[in-house]
Enzyme design. Sequence first.
Site, PDB file in Angstrom:
ATOM      1  N   ARG A  22       0.774  -1.387  -0.090  1.00 18.00           N
ATOM      2  CA  ARG A  22       0.037   0.003   0.013  1.00 18.00           C
ATOM      3  C   ARG A  22       0.981   1.242  -0.134  1.00 18.00           C
ATOM      4  O   ARG A  22       1.873   1.294   1.057  1.00 18.00           O
ATOM      5  CB  ARG A  22      -0.941  -0.063   1.244  1.00 18.00           C
ATOM      6  CG  ARG A  22      -0.309  -0.205   2.662  1.00 18.00           C
ATOM      7  CD  ARG A  22      -1.119  -1.019   3.269  1.00 18.00           C
ATOM      8  NE  ARG A  22      -1.302  -2.470   2.867  1.00 18.00           N
ATOM      9  CZ  ARG A  22      -2.465  -3.026   2.773  1.00 18.00           C
ATOM     10  NH1 ARG A  22      -3.583  -2.518   3.322  1.00 18.00           N
ATOM     11  NH2 ARG A  22      -2.662  -4.367   2.330  1.00 18.00           N
ATOM     12  N   GLY A  23       0.469   2.210  -0.872  1.00 22.52           N
ATOM     13  CA  GLY A  23       1.309   3.411  -1.014  1.00 22.52           C
ATOM     14  C   GLY A  23       0.417   4.445  -0.504  1.00 22.52           C
ATOM     15  O   GLY A  23      -0.725   4.383  -0.068  1.00 22.52           O
ATOM     16  N   LYS A  24       0.973   5.781  -0.596  1.00 25.35           N
ATOM     17  CA  LYS A  24       0.505   6.805  -0.110  1.00 25.35           C
ATOM     18  C   LYS A  24      -1.058   7.132  -0.684  1.00 25.35           C
ATOM     19  O   LYS A  24      -1.895   7.464  -0.285  1.00 25.35           O
ATOM     20  CB  LYS A  24       1.445   8.031  -0.480  1.00 25.35           C
ATOM     21  CG  LYS A  24       0.733   9.594   0.258  1.00 25.35           C
ATOM     22  CD  LYS A  24       1.800  10.641   0.137  1.00 25.35           C
ATOM     23  CE  LYS A  24       1.369  11.860   0.460  1.00 25.35           C
ATOM     24  NZ  LYS A  24       1.525  12.948  -0.735  1.00 25.35           N
ATOM     25  N   LYS A  43      -1.629  -0.817  -9.926  1.00 24.83           N
ATOM     26  CA  LYS A  43      -1.815  -0.012  -8.701  1.00 24.83           C
ATOM     27  C   LYS A  43      -2.932   0.937  -9.057  1.00 24.83           C
ATOM     28  O   LYS A  43      -3.286   1.536  -9.967  1.00 24.83           O
ATOM     29  CB  LYS A  43      -0.583   1.063  -8.972  1.00 24.83           C
ATOM     30  CG  LYS A  43      -0.309   2.113  -7.951  1.00 24.83           C
ATOM     31  CD  LYS A  43       0.807   2.636  -7.289  1.00 24.83           C
ATOM     32  CE  LYS A  43       0.623   3.470  -6.379  1.00 24.83           C
ATOM     33  NZ  LYS A  43       1.906   3.958  -5.696  1.00 24.83           N
ATOM     34  N   ASP A 137      14.474  10.468  -8.201  1.00 20.23           N
ATOM     35  CA  ASP A 137      14.079   9.950  -7.024  1.00 20.23           C
ATOM     36  C   ASP A 137      14.399   8.406  -6.469  1.00 20.23           C
ATOM     37  O   ASP A 137      13.808   7.523  -6.305  1.00 20.23           O
ATOM     38  CB  ASP A 137      12.350  10.041  -7.028  1.00 20.23           C
ATOM     39  CG  ASP A 137      11.891   9.902  -5.420  1.00 20.23           C
ATOM     40  OD1 ASP A 137      10.587   9.565  -5.388  1.00 20.23           O
ATOM     41  OD2 ASP A 137      12.697  10.064  -4.371  1.00 20.23           O
TER      42      ASP A 137
HETATM   43  O1  LIG Z   1       3.442  -3.044  -4.229  1.00 19.38           O
HETATM   44  C1  LIG Z   1       4.350  -2.763  -3.727  1.00 19.38           C
HETATM   45  O2  LIG Z   1       4.363  -2.082  -2.779  1.00 19.38           O
HETATM   46  C2  LIG Z   1       5.461  -3.670  -4.224  1.00 19.38           C
HETATM   47  N1  LIG Z   1       5.463  -4.385  -5.196  1.00 19.38           N
HETATM   48  N2  LIG Z   1       5.758  -5.651  -5.073  1.00 19.38           N
HETATM   49  C3  LIG Z   1       5.844  -6.305  -6.261  1.00 19.38           C
HETATM   50  C4  LIG Z   1       5.557  -5.182  -7.350  1.00 19.38           C
HETATM   51  N3  LIG Z   1       5.624  -5.298  -8.405  1.00 19.38           N
HETATM   52  C5  LIG Z   1       5.162  -4.034  -9.213  1.00 19.38           C
HETATM   53  N4  LIG Z   1       4.754  -2.942  -8.547  1.00 19.38           N
HETATM   54  C6  LIG Z   1       4.862  -2.831  -7.577  1.00 19.38           C
HETATM   55  N5  LIG Z   1       4.568  -1.632  -6.627  1.00 19.38           N
HETATM   56  C7  LIG Z   1       4.205  -0.645  -7.552  1.00 19.38           C
HETATM   57  C8  LIG Z   1       5.656   0.146  -7.945  1.00 19.38           C
HETATM   58  C9  LIG Z   1       5.100   1.244  -8.832  1.00 19.38           C
HETATM   59  C10 LIG Z   1       5.688   1.746 -10.221  1.00 19.38           C
HETATM   60  N6  LIG Z   1       5.348   2.802 -10.608  1.00 19.38           N
HETATM   61  C11 LIG Z   1       4.511   3.389  -9.749  1.00 19.38           C
HETATM   62  N7  LIG Z   1       4.122   4.881 -10.134  1.00 19.38           N
HETATM   63  C12 LIG Z   1       3.333   5.488  -9.317  1.00 19.38           C
HETATM   64  O3  LIG Z   1       3.148   5.209  -8.099  1.00 19.38           O
HETATM   65  N8  LIG Z   1       3.155   6.911  -9.758  1.00 19.38           N
HETATM   66  C13 LIG Z   1       2.391   7.646  -9.140  1.00 19.38           C
HETATM   67  C14 LIG Z   1       1.381   7.576  -7.974  1.00 19.38           C
HETATM   68  C15 LIG Z   1       0.809   8.494  -7.525  1.00 19.38           C
HETATM   69  C16 LIG Z   1       0.929   9.996  -7.838  1.00 19.38           C
HETATM   70  C17 LIG Z   1       1.862  10.027  -8.867  1.00 19.38           C
HETATM   71 CL1  LIG Z   1       2.259  11.752  -9.687  1.00 19.38          CL
HETATM   72  C18 LIG Z   1       2.548   9.069  -9.367  1.00 19.38           C
HETATM   73  S1  LIG Z   1       4.409   2.919  -8.237  1.00 19.38           S
HETATM   74  C19 LIG Z   1       5.134  -3.896  -6.429  1.00 19.38           C
END
Ligand SMILES: O=C(O)Cn1ncc2ncnc(NCCc3cnc(NC(=O)Nc4cccc(Cl)c4)s3)c21
Length: 273
Positions: A22-24, A43, A137
């Site tokens: 889970r991200g922000k 995502k 980043d």
């Molecule tokens: O899920 C996990 O925590 C770990 N995980 N484990 C395996 C796995 N395989 C693939 N992807 C994962 N995670 C997503 C990685 C991302 C790639 N690109 C992103 N881009 C983004 O978030 N952009 C974005 C978001 C919000 C605002 C803005 Cl302006 C830009 S996130 C994986």
Amino acid sequence: VTAVEKRRWTLNDFDIGKPLGRGKFGHVYLAREKRSNHIVALKVLFKSQLKQSQVEHQLRREVEIQSHLRHPNILRLYGYFYDQKRVYLILEYAAKGELYKELQKCKYFSERRSATYVASLARALIYCHGKHVIHRDIKPENLLVGAQGELKIADFGWSVHTFNRRRTMCGTLDYLPPEMVESVEHDASVDIWSLGVLCYEFLYGVPPFEAKEHSDTYRRIVQVDLKFPPKPIISSSAKDLISQMLVKDSSQRMPLHKLLEHPWIVQNAEPSG
Ligand SMILES: O=C(O)Cn1ncc2ncnc(NCCc3cnc(NC(=O)Nc4cccc(Cl)c4)s3)c21
């Protein structure tokens, strides 16, 4: 994989699997595209949160930039789609997950493992810079590991095309070079600085300018207050490389192609990377 890229996607093109993290801005799920059985990471971002944080333009730029990048050490963004409330990113699935969890688990990496990672990141950044893209980043949280243990740079949410250099402040301070911390003009050499910070953190388990207070980290970065702890014992050639990357004057930082010829990389990095 070409199938995944072209079409207009909707959520019911996918079987949704376990949450990966889970991200922000939202969660990431394992998913399978029904027709091709292709496994991807999906995502899910909430439009409300994107709007609230005013990052829609950043997301659009990321999708635009990522759609032109093809490199074994760069996580693919195959495409995106949206519905009423959410935006979905269709991403390459990195089977071994997040590098920073691996780093936390084993505290720090061996010189061979660190050099192998640094070499593959250098090759990915040479590729990006060749396309006038700077990531800006580079940090463990944005690095994922593929099924064969190969590193994948992910999340180009802060990347830019170099002709329109940005002054916006980005993520954690630890990885920012002096010129970004002092928010003056910056160029592709910011990624060389961050790669130097990353190399230090791979070897020691902590970033070089870490401090309790933000203001102390800021001061240590702009003064390039670089110290090497007595433990773990690290080769002088590794320290030499790091010292040539963490240089305040961005024009004096070791160019990435020179990094690949540095003795520490040549003697320690696995050929495939
Ligand atoms: O899920 C996990 O925590 C770990 N995980 N484990 C395996 C796995 N395989 C693939 N992807 C994962 N995670 C997503 C990685 C991302 C790639 N690109 C992103 N881009 C983004 O978030 N952009 C974005 C978001 C919000 C605002 C803005 Cl302006 C830009 S996130 C994986």
